[in-house]
Design an enzyme around this catalytic site. Structure first.
Site, PDB file in Angstrom:
ATOM      1  N   GLY A  73       9.088  25.439  -5.823  1.00 43.44           N
ATOM      2  CA  GLY A  73       7.589  26.070  -5.583  1.00 43.44           C
ATOM      3  C   GLY A  73       7.056  25.329  -4.675  1.00 43.44           C
ATOM      4  N   GLY A 114       3.942  26.682  -2.694  1.00 42.72           N
ATOM      5  CA  GLY A 114       2.638  26.743  -3.488  1.00 42.72           C
ATOM      6  C   GLY A 114       1.612  25.927  -3.033  1.00 42.72           C
ATOM      7  CD  GLN A 115      -4.191  25.259  -4.704  1.00 40.65           C
ATOM      8  OE1 GLN A 115      -4.376  25.684  -5.798  1.00 40.65           O
ATOM      9  NE2 GLN A 115      -5.661  24.940  -4.398  1.00 40.65           N
ATOM     10  NE  ARG A 171      13.104  32.997   2.958  1.00 42.58           N
ATOM     11  CZ  ARG A 171      11.756  32.960   3.455  1.00 42.58           C
ATOM     12  NH1 ARG A 171      10.934  33.978   2.714  1.00 42.58           N
ATOM     13  NH2 ARG A 171      11.200  32.149   3.977  1.00 42.58           N
ATOM     14  CG  ASP A 221      15.229  32.928  -9.686  1.00 42.63           C
ATOM     15  OD1 ASP A 221      15.419  33.945  -9.673  1.00 42.63           O
ATOM     16  OD2 ASP A 221      14.467  32.187 -10.364  1.00 42.63           O
ATOM     17  CE1 TYR A 270      -2.489  27.108 -15.647  1.00 42.75           C
ATOM     18  CE2 TYR A 270      -0.698  27.485 -14.783  1.00 42.75           C
ATOM     19  CZ  TYR A 270      -1.303  26.995 -14.782  1.00 42.75           C
ATOM     20  OH  TYR A 270      -1.488  25.927 -13.892  1.00 42.75           O
ATOM     21  CE  LYS A 306       1.683  25.121 -15.841  1.00 45.26           C
ATOM     22  NZ  LYS A 306       2.548  24.411 -14.864  1.00 45.26           N
TER      23      LYS A 306
HETATM   24  C1  VAH Z   1      -5.235  28.072 -12.074  1.00 51.77           C
HETATM   25  N1  VAH Z   1      -5.391  26.609 -10.319  1.00 51.77           N
HETATM   26  O1  VAH Z   1      -6.337  28.434 -11.861  1.00 51.77           O
HETATM   27  C2  VAH Z   1      -4.654  26.956 -11.539  1.00 51.77           C
HETATM   28  C3  VAH Z   1      -5.095  25.903 -12.483  1.00 51.77           C
HETATM   29  C4  VAH Z   1      -7.051  24.861 -14.036  1.00 51.77           C
HETATM   30  C5  VAH Z   1      -6.521  25.783 -13.150  1.00 51.77           C
HETATM   31  O2  VAH Z   1      -4.148  25.578 -13.518  1.00 51.77           O
HETATM   32  O3  VAH Z   1      -4.532  28.746 -12.921  1.00 51.77           O
END
Ligand code: VAH
Length: 296
Positions: A6, A9-10, A34, A37, A126, A130
């Site tokens: 990743g 990513g940010q 790319r 994976d 999400y 986690k």
């Molecule tokens: C999101 N930037 O917004 C992430 C983060 C706590 C937020 O996990 O999903």
């Protein structure tokens, strides 16, 4: 050698640069979808062997807003991706960093400050991935001795990489909008507080935790870490101190409900005591730094 998943990513964008500067570019294998994976375990194992990887910073995942749109796909990427990395670490004795999130806490906490051992009752796909991931990390540590380390990141504010489809992205998107248009329409209500952190602190936290001696570490799910908490209105005022003409409009969308389910802040005493966590940026310093960098 260090493998980053990743990496585009940010977090990955800035973590890659920091790790290359710290260990040398030839010691860092930065991959994104790319190149690798993370759902392809055979490819992952082959790359670990070929490049003689000893550490993995596993960042590839779907963030909160994106995950709500494709729950089962996000679950598979976030969960199976982590399990592939943990199993590779078990087989090849690798050290692993994996980011968790304030999203593991749900709306039962209200806008309180969550302690390290507060109940995690996530409301989002999400957050569920986690919370489950944290427990898999602890399991692989206790059952197989895998040295996997994790922090619960708040919303992260950066200006080099674009935000990755999260609920805290407004605090990233607002800066280029303020510089270019003196205006930004925020998808959260003005007085919705969220825990936040400047990316330089977030990158430092990952590296400090990975370099810390193992013995003092008592948290093998994920460490609470904290830097600041603010709402969109407070961010608007902090920007106006530099750009007086800046105006924020407010048009809440589906992310408002997610933001309201997340805590006001996290109690990070364990991280401070066990591996020297210490943030360097508050809201004013973050806004000053980003506006300075984007105005150059
Ligand atoms: C999101 N930037 O917004 C992430 C983060 C706590 C937020 O996990 O999903």
């Amino acid at each position: 050698k260090i493998l980053i998943t990743g990496a585009k990513g940010q977090i990955g964008t800035e973590l890659t640069v920091a790790l290359q500067e710290r260990y040398g570019a030839d010691q860092v294998i930065a991959t994104d979808i790319r190149e690798l994976d993370v759902l392809d375990k055979t490819a992952l194992m082959a790359l670990v062997q070929k490049e003689k990887i000893t550490e993995i910073y596993h960042l590839a995942a779907a963030l909160s807003a994106v995950a709500e749109k494709q729950p089962l796909r996000a679950w598979e990427l976030n969960m199976q991706g982590l399990l592939n990395v943990l199993d590779a670490a078990k087989i090849d004795n690798l050290k692993v960093f994996w980011p968790s999130s304030i999203a593991v806490f749900g709306d039962h906490v209200g806008k309180a400050v969550c302690s390290q051992h507060s109940v995690t009752q996530p409301k989002t796909v999400y957050g569920i991935s986690k919370a489950a991931g944290e427990n898999w990390c602890k399991y692989y540590f206790e059952q197989y001795g895998v040295d996997v380390r994790s922090v619960r990141y708040p919303g992260l504010i950066s200006y080099t990489a674009k935000a990755g489809g999260g609920t805290t992205d407004y605090a990233v998107e607002v800066f280029p909008a303020a510089i270019e248009k003196r205006a930004y329409t925020c998808y959260l209500k003005p007085h919705t507080p969220l825990p936040m952190m400047y990316m330089a602190d977030a990158v430092q936290a990952a590296i400090s935790l990975m370099e810390a001696p193992a013995d003092p570490l008592t948290i093998r799910t994920s460490y609470n870490i904290a830097a600041m908490s603010f709402n969109p209105s407070q961010l608007e005022k902090a920007i106006q101190a530099h750009l007086p003409a800046f105006k924020m409009a407010y048009r809440p969308d589906f992310r408002q409900v997610i933001a309201e389910s997340w805590p006001f802040g996290l109690d990070d005493r364990h991280a401070r005591h066990e591996w020297g966590w210490q943030p360097g940026y508050d809201l004013e310093k973050t806004v000053e730094e980003i506006i300075h960098q984007l105005s150059r």
